[in-house]
Design a protein around this motif. Structure first.
Motif, PDB file in Angstrom:
ATOM      1  N   PHE A 169       0.827  -1.210   0.000  1.00  0.00           N
ATOM      2  CA  PHE A 169       0.000   0.000   0.000  1.00  0.00           C
ATOM      3  C   PHE A 169       0.864   1.264   0.000  1.00  0.00           C
ATOM      4  O   PHE A 169       0.489   2.272  -0.598  1.00  0.00           O
ATOM      5  CB  PHE A 169      -0.953   0.013   1.188  1.00  0.00           C
ATOM      6  CG  PHE A 169      -2.121  -0.922   1.029  1.00  0.00           C
ATOM      7  CD1 PHE A 169      -2.836  -0.999  -0.149  1.00  0.00           C
ATOM      8  CD2 PHE A 169      -2.513  -1.735   2.085  1.00  0.00           C
ATOM      9  CE1 PHE A 169      -3.912  -1.850  -0.298  1.00  0.00           C
ATOM     10  CE2 PHE A 169      -3.601  -2.592   1.952  1.00  0.00           C
ATOM     11  CZ  PHE A 169      -4.296  -2.657   0.760  1.00  0.00           C
ATOM     12  N   MET A 170       2.017   1.219   0.655  1.00  0.00           N
ATOM     13  CA  MET A 170       2.904   2.382   0.648  1.00  0.00           C
ATOM     14  C   MET A 170       3.479   2.634  -0.746  1.00  0.00           C
ATOM     15  O   MET A 170       3.765   3.774  -1.108  1.00  0.00           O
ATOM     16  CB  MET A 170       4.039   2.195   1.655  1.00  0.00           C
ATOM     17  CG  MET A 170       3.584   2.371   3.087  1.00  0.00           C
ATOM     18  SD  MET A 170       4.864   2.023   4.310  1.00  0.00           S
ATOM     19  CE  MET A 170       6.182   3.075   3.786  1.00  0.00           C
ATOM     20  N   ASP A 171       3.639   1.571  -1.521  1.00  0.00           N
ATOM     21  CA  ASP A 171       4.120   1.722  -2.892  1.00  0.00           C
ATOM     22  C   ASP A 171       3.007   2.149  -3.840  1.00  0.00           C
ATOM     23  O   ASP A 171       3.253   2.360  -5.021  1.00  0.00           O
ATOM     24  CB  ASP A 171       4.722   0.412  -3.399  1.00  0.00           C
ATOM     25  CG  ASP A 171       6.079   0.124  -2.781  1.00  0.00           C
ATOM     26  OD1 ASP A 171       6.700   1.076  -2.262  1.00  0.00           O
ATOM     27  OD2 ASP A 171       6.510  -1.047  -2.834  1.00  0.00           O
ATOM     28  N   GLY A 172       1.786   2.246  -3.343  1.00  0.00           N
ATOM     29  CA  GLY A 172       0.663   2.650  -4.181  1.00  0.00           C
ATOM     30  C   GLY A 172       0.050   1.507  -4.972  1.00  0.00           C
ATOM     31  O   GLY A 172      -0.689   1.730  -5.925  1.00  0.00           O
ATOM     32  N   SER A 173       0.337   0.289  -4.560  1.00  0.00           N
ATOM     33  CA  SER A 173      -0.169  -0.878  -5.267  1.00  0.00           C
ATOM     34  C   SER A 173      -1.415  -1.428  -4.565  1.00  0.00           C
ATOM     35  O   SER A 173      -1.533  -1.384  -3.345  1.00  0.00           O
ATOM     36  CB  SER A 173       0.913  -1.962  -5.308  1.00  0.00           C
ATOM     37  OG  SER A 173       0.401  -3.162  -5.845  1.00  0.00           O
ATOM     38  N   TRP A 174      -2.326  -1.944  -5.369  1.00  0.00           N
ATOM     39  CA  TRP A 174      -3.516  -2.589  -4.825  1.00  0.00           C
ATOM     40  C   TRP A 174      -3.241  -4.043  -4.460  1.00  0.00           C
ATOM     41  O   TRP A 174      -4.139  -4.773  -4.032  1.00  0.00           O
ATOM     42  CB  TRP A 174      -4.664  -2.529  -5.827  1.00  0.00           C
ATOM     43  CG  TRP A 174      -5.221  -1.158  -5.946  1.00  0.00           C
ATOM     44  CD1 TRP A 174      -4.911  -0.234  -6.904  1.00  0.00           C
ATOM     45  CD2 TRP A 174      -6.159  -0.537  -5.083  1.00  0.00           C
ATOM     46  NE1 TRP A 174      -5.601   0.914  -6.678  1.00  0.00           N
ATOM     47  CE2 TRP A 174      -6.381   0.761  -5.571  1.00  0.00           C
ATOM     48  CE3 TRP A 174      -6.818  -0.947  -3.934  1.00  0.00           C
ATOM     49  CZ2 TRP A 174      -7.242   1.643  -4.945  1.00  0.00           C
ATOM     50  CZ3 TRP A 174      -7.679  -0.083  -3.318  1.00  0.00           C
ATOM     51  CH2 TRP A 174      -7.881   1.205  -3.830  1.00  0.00           C
ATOM     52  N   LEU A 175      -2.001  -4.467  -4.637  1.00  0.00           N
ATOM     53  CA  LEU A 175      -1.631  -5.845  -4.317  1.00  0.00           C
ATOM     54  C   LEU A 175      -1.713  -6.126  -2.818  1.00  0.00           C
ATOM     55  O   LEU A 175      -1.698  -7.273  -2.391  1.00  0.00           O
ATOM     56  CB  LEU A 175      -0.208  -6.123  -4.828  1.00  0.00           C
ATOM     57  CG  LEU A 175       0.273  -7.566  -4.813  1.00  0.00           C
ATOM     58  CD1 LEU A 175      -0.626  -8.429  -5.683  1.00  0.00           C
ATOM     59  CD2 LEU A 175       1.699  -7.643  -5.289  1.00  0.00           C
ATOM     60  N   GLY A 176      -1.851  -5.094  -2.001  1.00  0.00           N
ATOM     61  CA  GLY A 176      -1.957  -5.282  -0.568  1.00  0.00           C
ATOM     62  C   GLY A 176      -3.263  -5.920  -0.132  1.00  0.00           C
ATOM     63  O   GLY A 176      -3.338  -6.501   0.949  1.00  0.00           O
ATOM     64  N   ILE A 177      -4.290  -5.810  -0.962  1.00  0.00           N
ATOM     65  CA  ILE A 177      -5.607  -6.371  -0.594  1.00  0.00           C
ATOM     66  C   ILE A 177      -5.545  -7.885  -0.381  1.00  0.00           C
ATOM     67  O   ILE A 177      -6.045  -8.383   0.637  1.00  0.00           O
ATOM     68  CB  ILE A 177      -6.673  -5.973  -1.628  1.00  0.00           C
ATOM     69  CG1 ILE A 177      -6.902  -4.462  -1.553  1.00  0.00           C
ATOM     70  CG2 ILE A 177      -7.971  -6.730  -1.401  1.00  0.00           C
ATOM     71  CD1 ILE A 177      -7.821  -3.924  -2.617  1.00  0.00           C
ATOM     72  N   PRO A 178      -4.937  -8.653  -1.294  1.00  0.00           N
ATOM     73  CA  PRO A 178      -4.844 -10.101  -1.011  1.00  0.00           C
ATOM     74  C   PRO A 178      -4.032 -10.417   0.242  1.00  0.00           C
ATOM     75  O   PRO A 178      -4.317 -11.387   0.943  1.00  0.00           O
ATOM     76  CB  PRO A 178      -4.163 -10.686  -2.250  1.00  0.00           C
ATOM     77  CG  PRO A 178      -4.384  -9.683  -3.318  1.00  0.00           C
ATOM     78  CD  PRO A 178      -4.472  -8.359  -2.658  1.00  0.00           C
ATOM     79  N   PHE A 179      -3.032  -9.574   0.539  1.00  0.00           N
ATOM     80  CA  PHE A 179      -2.248  -9.809   1.747  1.00  0.00           C
ATOM     81  C   PHE A 179      -3.086  -9.572   3.001  1.00  0.00           C
ATOM     82  O   PHE A 179      -2.939 -10.270   4.000  1.00  0.00           O
ATOM     83  CB  PHE A 179      -1.003  -8.928   1.764  1.00  0.00           C
ATOM     84  CG  PHE A 179       0.071  -9.391   0.811  1.00  0.00           C
ATOM     85  CD1 PHE A 179       0.654 -10.635   0.957  1.00  0.00           C
ATOM     86  CD2 PHE A 179       0.484  -8.588  -0.229  1.00  0.00           C
ATOM     87  CE1 PHE A 179       1.638 -11.067   0.094  1.00  0.00           C
ATOM     88  CE2 PHE A 179       1.465  -9.002  -1.096  1.00  0.00           C
ATOM     89  CZ  PHE A 179       2.051 -10.245  -0.945  1.00  0.00           C
ATOM     90  N   VAL A 180      -3.959  -8.586   2.963  1.00  0.00           N
ATOM     91  CA  VAL A 180      -4.852  -8.350   4.102  1.00  0.00           C
ATOM     92  C   VAL A 180      -5.796  -9.532   4.277  1.00  0.00           C
ATOM     93  O   VAL A 180      -6.048  -9.989   5.402  1.00  0.00           O
ATOM     94  CB  VAL A 180      -5.634  -7.033   3.918  1.00  0.00           C
ATOM     95  CG1 VAL A 180      -6.733  -6.899   4.958  1.00  0.00           C
ATOM     96  CG2 VAL A 180      -4.691  -5.845   3.976  1.00  0.00           C
ATOM     97  N   LEU A 181      -6.323 -10.035   3.173  1.00  0.00           N
ATOM     98  CA  LEU A 181      -7.206 -11.201   3.247  1.00  0.00           C
ATOM     99  C   LEU A 181      -6.465 -12.435   3.766  1.00  0.00           C
ATOM    100  O   LEU A 181      -7.013 -13.214   4.568  1.00  0.00           O
ATOM    101  CB  LEU A 181      -7.824 -11.481   1.878  1.00  0.00           C
ATOM    102  CG  LEU A 181      -8.738 -10.387   1.336  1.00  0.00           C
ATOM    103  CD1 LEU A 181      -9.166 -10.712  -0.086  1.00  0.00           C
ATOM    104  CD2 LEU A 181      -9.934 -10.180   2.231  1.00  0.00           C
ATOM    105  N   LEU A 182      -5.223 -12.610   3.327  1.00  0.00           N
ATOM    106  CA  LEU A 182      -4.414 -13.723   3.815  1.00  0.00           C
ATOM    107  C   LEU A 182      -4.173 -13.603   5.317  1.00  0.00           C
ATOM    108  O   LEU A 182      -4.252 -14.595   6.051  1.00  0.00           O
ATOM    109  CB  LEU A 182      -3.081 -13.771   3.071  1.00  0.00           C
ATOM    110  CG  LEU A 182      -2.088 -14.839   3.506  1.00  0.00           C
ATOM    111  CD1 LEU A 182      -2.638 -16.229   3.214  1.00  0.00           C
ATOM    112  CD2 LEU A 182      -0.759 -14.626   2.822  1.00  0.00           C
ATOM    113  N   ALA A 183      -3.906 -12.397   5.781  1.00  0.00           N
ATOM    114  CA  ALA A 183      -3.692 -12.183   7.212  1.00  0.00           C
ATOM    115  C   ALA A 183      -4.963 -12.504   8.002  1.00  0.00           C
ATOM    116  O   ALA A 183      -4.890 -13.071   9.095  1.00  0.00           O
ATOM    117  CB  ALA A 183      -3.258 -10.746   7.476  1.00  0.00           C
ATOM    118  N   ALA A 184      -6.118 -12.156   7.457  1.00  0.00           N
ATOM    119  CA  ALA A 184      -7.377 -12.447   8.146  1.00  0.00           C
ATOM    120  C   ALA A 184      -7.603 -13.959   8.262  1.00  0.00           C
ATOM    121  O   ALA A 184      -7.987 -14.454   9.325  1.00  0.00           O
ATOM    122  CB  ALA A 184      -8.537 -11.790   7.406  1.00  0.00           C
TER     123      ALA A 184
END
Length: 76
Positions: free
Chosen positions: A33-48
């Motif tokens: 998210f700091m890099d401005g990428s939407w790729l963080g969304i799957p990582f949030v889901l993985l963490a959940a």
């Protein structure tokens, strides 16, 4: 008569591993998210999902430990 306290139940290895993966997924999401990428969304889901896995197996181990303590008390 004094009873000795039972030792603390061991945390299952799957709980430790799932918690570690959840922390790493959060770190990866923050970086993405700091890099401005939407790729963080799957990582949030993985963490959940990993957090839920850790919670489930931790409570499962606690229930098993308390059930064994209760069965030992009734047998005595």
């Amino acid at each position: 008569m004094t009873s000795t306290p039972s030792p603390a139940p061991r945390v299952p290895r799957v709980v430790v591993l799932a918690a570690a993966v959840a922390v790493l997924a959060i770190v990866a999401a923050v970086i993405a998210f700091m890099d401005g990428s939407w790729l963080g969304i799957p990582f949030v889901l993985l963490a959940a999902v990993d957090g839920n896995i850790a919670w489930f197996y931790l409570h499962r181990a606690r229930r098993a430990a308390s059930a064994s303590d209760r069965s030992a008390e009734t047998a005595a």
